[in-house]
Scaffold this active site. Structure first.
Site, PDB file in Angstrom:
ATOM      1  N   GLY A  82     -35.433   4.425  23.051  1.00  0.00           N
ATOM      2  CA  GLY A  82     -36.809   4.736  22.662  1.00  0.00           C
ATOM      3  C   GLY A  82     -36.825   5.994  21.825  1.00  0.00           C
TER       4      GLY A  82
ATOM      5  N   ARG B 182     -36.414  11.617  20.197  1.00  0.00           N
ATOM      6  CA  ARG B 182     -36.646  12.842  19.405  1.00  0.00           C
ATOM      7  C   ARG B 182     -37.486  12.487  18.188  1.00  0.00           C
ATOM      8  NH1 ARG B 182     -31.285  12.649  15.716  1.00  0.00           N
ATOM      9  NH2 ARG B 182     -30.999  10.521  16.334  1.00  0.00           N
TER      10      ARG B 182
ATOM     11  N   LYS C 194     -39.551  13.445  13.137  1.00  0.00           N
ATOM     12  CA  LYS C 194     -38.241  13.357  13.783  1.00  0.00           C
ATOM     13  C   LYS C 194     -37.774  14.768  14.116  1.00  0.00           C
ATOM     14  CE  LYS C 194     -34.029  10.782  13.086  1.00  0.00           C
ATOM     15  NZ  LYS C 194     -33.160  10.081  12.152  1.00  0.00           N
TER      16      LYS C 194
ATOM     17  N   ASP D 158     -33.137  17.182  24.227  1.00  0.00           N
ATOM     18  CA  ASP D 158     -34.206  18.152  23.956  1.00  0.00           C
ATOM     19  C   ASP D 158     -35.226  17.656  22.935  1.00  0.00           C
ATOM     20  OD1 ASP D 158     -32.747  18.275  21.652  1.00  0.00           O
ATOM     21  OD2 ASP D 158     -32.080  20.349  21.906  1.00  0.00           O
ATOM     22  N   GLY D 159     -34.964  16.500  22.348  1.00  0.00           N
ATOM     23  CA  GLY D 159     -35.915  15.945  21.389  1.00  0.00           C
ATOM     24  C   GLY D 159     -35.977  16.702  20.073  1.00  0.00           C
TER      25      GLY D 159
ATOM     26  N   ARG E  38     -40.627  11.057   8.429  1.00  0.00           N
ATOM     27  CA  ARG E  38     -40.021   9.839   7.908  1.00  0.00           C
ATOM     28  C   ARG E  38     -41.109   8.795   7.667  1.00  0.00           C
ATOM     29  NH1 ARG E  38     -34.938   7.334  11.045  1.00  0.00           N
ATOM     30  NH2 ARG E  38     -36.372   6.776  12.706  1.00  0.00           N
TER      31      ARG E  38
ATOM     32  N   ARG F 247     -37.322  -2.579  15.594  1.00  0.00           N
ATOM     33  CA  ARG F 247     -35.884  -2.786  15.457  1.00  0.00           C
ATOM     34  C   ARG F 247     -35.469  -4.020  16.234  1.00  0.00           C
ATOM     35  NH1 ARG F 247     -34.800   3.028  15.889  1.00  0.00           N
ATOM     36  NH2 ARG F 247     -36.874   3.889  15.610  1.00  0.00           N
TER      37      ARG F 247
ATOM     38  N   ASP G 125     -30.258  -0.821  17.780  1.00  0.00           N
ATOM     39  CA  ASP G 125     -31.462   0.018  17.771  1.00  0.00           C
ATOM     40  C   ASP G 125     -31.633   0.716  16.421  1.00  0.00           C
ATOM     41  OD1 ASP G 125     -29.065   1.274  18.949  1.00  0.00           O
ATOM     42  OD2 ASP G 125     -30.240   3.112  18.812  1.00  0.00           O
ATOM     43  N   ASN G 126     -30.604   0.639  15.581  1.00  0.00           N
ATOM     44  CA  ASN G 126     -30.720   1.194  14.236  1.00  0.00           C
ATOM     45  C   ASN G 126     -30.784   0.089  13.195  1.00  0.00           C
ATOM     46  OD1 ASN G 126     -30.628   3.781  15.273  1.00  0.00           O
ATOM     47  ND2 ASN G 126     -28.416   3.960  15.057  1.00  0.00           N
TER      48      ASN G 126
END
Ligand code: AMP
Ligand code: MG
Length: 476
Positions: free
Chosen positions: A85, A88, A108, A120-121, A171, A178, A248-249
């Site tokens: 998910g 970040r 992002k 830490d995102g 972005r 995805r 996921d990409n």
């Protein structure tokens, strides 16, 4: 200003978590893509700097934005992770743009979300600069890709192996759905939400499919597959290695997404790998077509319950899939051959042209030649090997188009400039030292990659031995 029309956050609650950006301490502008903003913006007014800083550092909300973190799963290096998910990232919402298209806007590196899993995102400046540069360069090279609207530093320190300045990238994508988004619901056996996502995807990305009303989900699968089959051979044509082709990409709208440890190769090596984490070479240059099939098989698996509702018999459905994958495989080969043939001035690839393409690549590999520059030289008619030159000119002579037309074709698909690793690295190092001049120069130069602009001759050269980059890192 930006005309938000959010639809993803109207999906059932399992699709996302409402979220907020961590407030930046002291945002500073690094890059602003005004061209892209003018496409996105409903008015042709400029956005004042203080608004840019405040909105795209997450300090305040753009009117109309309703931020959420979205959920997905994914196969990472072949292993299934049922729960990933936006860890970040933050989806700000969807914008209806001037070009009558809908775009996701995403921050992002804006702090932790429900999906951060202990991370830490945040994002250090280096990876933000890299993604900004490479995604924009990809766009100007003519490859479907997410884009970069803005980069800011946050004033916050991000701790990795060393303390680094934090940054946020904005972005822009046709969407962030995805293969892993489908895998998430499939793995939970949640067929209702799987179908909801499929219906949503059809409506948003493939509305023409809806009209036929026949085998809706099968058609959806074929449409997503076609976009991947169009995309990845274009990477190969440019010597691009994505580095993390996890499911996921893998964007279902066929855009290149997630520029982590990606790289363009300098000297040609068929099994080149740059990513430090890809020790097995799973995502090596010459594995990428196979990985398209592998990732599509994950998508087929995820969509299988929906195929069954249309097809009835499990065995029949599997048989149909098997023969479809043979078609995909042949299409990928054909598409790749077409891309490579055009790079050699051959307008329409014939199956026997594979030999001449392979022969040229073999010469490059044996002699450690620069991939990009060797093809560019070919487009000026310069070939080193006399034997090969004869065969090549002979092949060009068999087509109706003139040699001049062939050269034009070649110059339109063999870039003069590519985002070379050592240049990206140099621009990151200088930026970290506070000087963004080289970053901006690269960004400017890479907007016209097919133009032989001698002003940028230095940028067209391969790295010197001491400049060579052997490994790239996610750096997240
Ligand atoms: P990637 O392969 O880089 O796209 O990332 C894979 C997953 O890890 C995604 O779900 C990301 O959101 C998550 N992730 C990567 N870096 C971080 C980070 N610094 N903090 C939280 N989550 C992260
Ligand atoms: Mg990712």
């Amino acid at each position: 200003m930006l005309n938000f029309d959010n639809t993803y956050n109207k999906l059932p609650s399992q699709f996302f978590k409402k979220s907020k950006a961590a407030s930046s301490l002291n945002p500073q502008l690094v890059a602003w893509n005004d061209n892209l903003f003018q496409t996105l913006s409903a008015s042709n007014k400029n956005l004042p700097l203080k608004d840019i800083l405040s909105y795209f550092s997450g300090q305040s909300l753009i009117p109309g934005s309703e931020p959420v973190a979205t959920v997905y799963a994914g196969h990472q290096f072949g292993h299934f992770n049922p729960q990933l998910g936006d860890g970040r990232a933050l989806l700000l919402g969807e914008v209806l743009a001037n070009d009558h298209r809908r775009y996701d806007l995403q921050l992002k590196g804006s702090g932790p979300t429900f999906y951060s899993r202990g991370g830490d995102g945040l994002s250090p400046l280096g990876p933000v600069l890299r993604e900004y540069l490479v995604s924009e360069a990809m766009f100007y090279m003519g490859v479907p890709t997410t884009r970069s609207l803005c980069a800011v530093t946050t004033g916050q320190t991000v701790y990795r192996e060393q303390p680094l300045p934090g940054a946020i990238l904005t972005r822009v994508a046709s969407s962030h759905i995805r293969v892993g988004s489908f895998e998430f619901f499939a793995a939970q056996g949640d067929v209702d939400n799987l179908q909801t996502l499929a219906d949503y995807t059809i409506k948003r990305h493939f509305p023409e499919n809806k009209k036929s009303n026949e085998l809706l989900y099968w058609q959806l699968f074929l449409a997503i597959a076609q976009l991947q089959i169009q995309l990845v051979p274009k990477w190969l044509g440019l010597g691009f290695i994505h580095g993390v082709m996890n499911t996921d990409n893998t964007s279902i709208c066929g855009e290149t997404i997630d520029y982590g440890p990606c790289a363009f190769m300098d000297s040609y090596k068929s099994n080149q790998v740059f990513s430090f984490i890809d020790q097995q070479g799973r995502y090596a240059y010459n594995q990428q077509l196979n990985i398209v099939l592998w990732n599509l098989s994950c998508l087929a698996n995820a969509l299988f319950p929906l195929f069954l509702t249309e097809c009835g018999h499990k065995a029949e459905c599997i048989k149909k899939l098997e023969s479809q994958f043979e078609v995909f495989s042949a299409q990928l080969e054909q598409e790749y051959l077409q891309v490579m043939c055009q790079k050699m001035g051959i307008f329409k690839a014939q199956p026997q042209d594979k030999k001449i393409v392979d022969e040229f690549l073999l010469i490059l590999e044996k002699e450690n030649q620069d991939f990009t520059n060797s093809f560019r030289e070919l487009s000026y008619g310069k070939v080193k090997e006399a034997d090969f030159e004869k065969k090549w000119l002979n092949r060009l002579g068999q087509q109706q188009e003139s040699l001049e037309e062939s050269k034009k074709l070649m110059q339109s698909c063999n870039p003069y400039l590519i985002p070379r690793n050592h240049l990206i690295q140099k621009s990151i190092e200088q930026s970290l030292a506070g000087d963004y001049t080289f970053f901006h120069l690269l960004n400017q130069a890479w907007q016209k990659p097919y133009e032989q602009n001698l002003k940028y001759k230095d940028l067209s050269l391969p790295p010197e031995k001491h400049e060579e980059i052997k490994n790239t890192f996610c750096g997240t």
